[in-house]
Write a protein that holds these residues in place. Structure first.
Motif, PDB file in Angstrom:
ATOM      1  N   ASN A   1     -10.019 -66.233  -7.847  1.00  0.00           N
ATOM      2  CA  ASN A   1     -11.411 -66.397  -7.220  1.00  0.00           C
ATOM      3  C   ASN A   1     -12.410 -66.086  -8.077  1.00  0.00           C
ATOM      4  O   ASN A   1     -13.762 -66.130  -7.990  1.00  0.00           O
ATOM      5  N   GLN A   2     -11.922 -65.584  -9.273  1.00  0.00           N
ATOM      6  CA  GLN A   2     -13.065 -65.301 -10.410  1.00  0.00           C
ATOM      7  C   GLN A   2     -13.404 -66.489 -11.417  1.00  0.00           C
ATOM      8  O   GLN A   2     -14.301 -66.270 -12.068  1.00  0.00           O
TER       9      GLN A   2
ATOM     10  N   ALA B   1     -23.427 -55.292 -18.402  1.00  0.00           N
ATOM     11  CA  ALA B   1     -22.860 -54.345 -17.260  1.00  0.00           C
ATOM     12  C   ALA B   1     -22.099 -55.105 -16.342  1.00  0.00           C
ATOM     13  O   ALA B   1     -20.985 -54.620 -15.724  1.00  0.00           O
ATOM     14  N   ASN B   2     -22.340 -56.513 -16.063  1.00  0.00           N
ATOM     15  CA  ASN B   2     -21.489 -57.404 -15.257  1.00  0.00           C
ATOM     16  C   ASN B   2     -20.177 -57.389 -15.669  1.00  0.00           C
ATOM     17  O   ASN B   2     -18.838 -57.614 -15.070  1.00  0.00           O
ATOM     18  N   GLY B   3     -20.030 -57.641 -17.184  1.00  0.00           N
ATOM     19  CA  GLY B   3     -18.629 -57.959 -17.805  1.00  0.00           C
ATOM     20  C   GLY B   3     -17.982 -56.791 -17.669  1.00  0.00           C
ATOM     21  O   GLY B   3     -16.703 -56.822 -17.258  1.00  0.00           O
ATOM     22  N   ARG B   4     -18.533 -55.493 -17.570  1.00  0.00           N
ATOM     23  CA  ARG B   4     -17.629 -54.276 -17.659  1.00  0.00           C
ATOM     24  C   ARG B   4     -17.222 -54.095 -16.310  1.00  0.00           C
ATOM     25  O   ARG B   4     -16.111 -53.825 -15.839  1.00  0.00           O
ATOM     26  N   GLU B   5     -18.206 -54.356 -15.166  1.00  0.00           N
ATOM     27  CA  GLU B   5     -17.720 -54.242 -13.873  1.00  0.00           C
ATOM     28  C   GLU B   5     -16.686 -55.141 -13.403  1.00  0.00           C
ATOM     29  O   GLU B   5     -15.799 -54.986 -12.888  1.00  0.00           O
ATOM     30  N   LEU B   6     -16.614 -56.565 -13.767  1.00  0.00           N
ATOM     31  CA  LEU B   6     -15.474 -57.706 -13.709  1.00  0.00           C
ATOM     32  C   LEU B   6     -14.409 -56.886 -14.444  1.00  0.00           C
ATOM     33  O   LEU B   6     -13.266 -57.237 -13.839  1.00  0.00           O
TER      34      LEU B   6
ATOM     35  N   GLN C   1      -7.210 -65.917 -20.939  1.00  0.00           N
ATOM     36  CA  GLN C   1      -7.975 -65.656 -22.491  1.00  0.00           C
ATOM     37  C   GLN C   1      -9.327 -64.768 -22.148  1.00  0.00           C
ATOM     38  O   GLN C   1      -9.523 -63.551 -22.827  1.00  0.00           O
ATOM     39  N   ALA C   2      -9.951 -64.860 -21.017  1.00  0.00           N
ATOM     40  CA  ALA C   2     -11.126 -64.139 -20.647  1.00  0.00           C
ATOM     41  C   ALA C   2     -10.620 -62.927 -20.175  1.00  0.00           C
ATOM     42  O   ALA C   2     -11.535 -61.910 -20.389  1.00  0.00           O
ATOM     43  N   PHE C   3      -9.540 -63.022 -19.520  1.00  0.00           N
ATOM     44  CA  PHE C   3      -8.957 -61.645 -19.063  1.00  0.00           C
ATOM     45  C   PHE C   3      -8.683 -60.815 -20.079  1.00  0.00           C
ATOM     46  O   PHE C   3      -9.174 -59.633 -20.015  1.00  0.00           O
ATOM     47  N   PHE C   4      -8.078 -61.296 -21.264  1.00  0.00           N
ATOM     48  CA  PHE C   4      -7.751 -60.493 -22.475  1.00  0.00           C
ATOM     49  C   PHE C   4      -9.162 -60.005 -23.177  1.00  0.00           C
ATOM     50  O   PHE C   4      -9.147 -58.863 -23.544  1.00  0.00           O
ATOM     51  N   VAL C   5     -10.028 -60.793 -23.430  1.00  0.00           N
ATOM     52  CA  VAL C   5     -11.274 -60.515 -23.984  1.00  0.00           C
ATOM     53  C   VAL C   5     -12.107 -59.531 -23.352  1.00  0.00           C
ATOM     54  O   VAL C   5     -12.506 -58.542 -24.177  1.00  0.00           O
ATOM     55  N   LEU C   6     -12.211 -59.610 -21.980  1.00  0.00           N
ATOM     56  CA  LEU C   6     -12.749 -58.352 -21.321  1.00  0.00           C
ATOM     57  C   LEU C   6     -12.045 -57.319 -21.576  1.00  0.00           C
ATOM     58  O   LEU C   6     -12.793 -56.037 -21.662  1.00  0.00           O
TER      59      LEU C   6
END
Lengths: 327, 327
Positions: free
Chosen positions: A208-209, A273-278, A214-219
């Motif tokens: 649902n995100q 901050a949003n990226g860190r939160e996610l 890949q985005a998971f690994f990058v973050l």
């Protein structure tokens, strides 16, 4: 396998004896002065069912020998994998072994430790001569047993015992034909399938995100090491087979998860901050998946699996950069 | 952990005793008539270093009791993980236990089995009363020790002991800061990294074939189950995260690895002889990678890892189709 004559090499004798795997016990008693004694022993074994007898042996040099020799009652505690520290404490002379150790009430005055895999409350039945040790045979007056996984010991190291299924565990309902070279026993297949299945459970939670793997690994990488160039980012992500592109990073920027800094020649990526939160949410979801799987596997098997995967990573390591290293 | 009073439930007593992990031994002797005897026992343990003594106990009901009681010499064999079948054979009454078993020459007439983890050639020092068992204490006259991994036993099942490193095995040279949620202890991280690293070793070997990972999976699936539609193919490949497209299959057709049959509404894909040959080469390369890793891990750890990955696959299984099932 050259045969050794005894008397020459006690170290080799010890090493040969050490190959016999054992559990780990703490055996306790109470001195006439009321002081508790306890020692770690792996010389325990069962002897008889009827009458119920167990045995263990104690060095004649042990300071606690008089207590066990003169006393009638002692308790054997089969330790769980959570009790490694307790084992080491009771294996070390001079420590106040019972400091802050909570005890249960037993049928005798001998200290009864908590949170063990099994406990046997015994009364000395026989004391036998055993060279530099005394063999204690005890009648079991009471016992109990939890479902905590037992700690093992082999060749001088603590160990986790992975029980083998009684019949071979088959994933497929039908074994492959004998001429088939691909079998489910290939380590690569087992690694791939288990990894993808676990990732799939995570993907379902992440779905649902609207972000891909890949985005998971990058973050994840940026949450550990922030402010990386595209090259640096790829150094850390490349082992996954993904190649991070500028377009991909621009997409994350549009999502408000990553900020792009620096000039065109040397762009650097920073978590917002949003990226860190996610990313924190994602790791929390990963931990939900993990807790569920560990519950199903059991704590001992989960620990053993982690130890073995780390060994595999070490022996297959192509020299990955150390993500957590200081710079 | 409710305490049991003894005498009520021998099965519960057995279960509690069984939580104490042990190795597995076969103990042999020779009767006065020259006939060899041998039994599987896990009641072995070391007693004394100086003099060198070991012990084990034997049921008073055992048919071999007179041989061990009257004889002077017996040998203890600590079994390796390769000797599970031998263990089961010697645990079963009535079999011709020594049929086709090769023996070494020992210092006595007691049979000396081969390929064990360790062996102790003993002479009875004491026989002690032990309820429904007799406790045999033996002086070790000779011993030897190989580097074969020892078999373990726990709660009625054979087991593989994974020794824990003395200090925690760390992949990164620096531990992550305490506030960091991502750690290398996450099962998902360990699975992903070990899988990708192993895949990477394979990729290096496959690289001269100019084929990607997806082609590897497609050829593997077709070599197990040939003649599949695109949908069927994807059913079997989807767990890898890859989506096979018609364009991808056309590429393999142009390489002469796959033939496309049927009409446009229902195309089916069949391996060509070249495709089958290449797939066999690929699995051979995968086995090269695997053999090398198993050599580095050790046979016991490799077996334990496979058992644990299969368990993980079962508990994380989203219901994958059975690739090897007959149709």
């Amino acid at each position: 396998m050259a045969t050794q004559q005894i008397g020459f090499d006690p170290q080799a004798f010890r090493a040969a004896l050490g190959t016999f795997t054992t559990g780990v016990t703490i055996i306790t008693s109470q001195g006439e002065d009321g002081a508790p004694v306890g020692i770690t022993a792996n010389s325990f074994n069962s002897v008889s069912l009827n009458p119920p007898l167990v045995l263990w042996s104690l060095s004649k040099q042990a300071r606690s020998l008089p207590v066990f020799s003169n006393g009638k009652h002692w308790n054997v505690h089969v330790l769980s994998i959570e009790q490694e520290k307790l084992s080491s404490r009771f294996a070390t002379q001079g420590e106040d072994k019972f400091a802050e150790v909570e005890l249960d009430n037993g049928i005798s005055d001998a200290p009864l430790l908590q949170d063990c895999t099994a406990r046997f409350q015994c009364r000395t039945a026989f004391q036998y001569e055993g060279g530099d040790h005394v063999i204690f045979v005890g009648e079991v007056l009471a016992f109990d047993h939890s479902d905590r996984a037992p700690l093992a010991f082999q060749s001088g190291q603590y160990a986790l015992a992975t029980r083998k299924p009684r019949s071979e565990l088959r994933l497929a309902t039908t074994p492959p034909p004998p001429e088939c070279s691909y079998t489910e026993d290939l380590l690569g297949y087992l690694l791939g399938r288990s990894h993808y299945q676990v990732l799939n459970l995570l993907r379902q939670l992440l779905s649902n995100q609207q972000l891909d793997e890949q985005a998971f690994f990058v973050l994840a990488v940026l949450s550990i090491r922030d402010n990386l160039s595209l090259d640096e980012l790829n150094t850390f992500v490349s082992y996954t087979g993904h190649v991070v592109t500028l377009a991909g990073m621009r997409f994350l920027e549009r999502q408000g998860l990553v900020a792009i800094e620096g000039n065109a020649a040397q762009l650097r990526f920073v978590l917002t901050a949003n990226g860190r939160e996610l990313s924190l949410q994602q790791v929390a979801l990963a931990k939900v998946v993990e807790e569920d799987l560990i519950g199903k596997l059991g704590e001992a098997d989960a620990q053993a699996l982690k130890v073995l995967l780390k060994r595999l990573i070490v022996v297959s390591d192509p020299g990955l950069p150390d993500l957590w290293a200081p710079r």
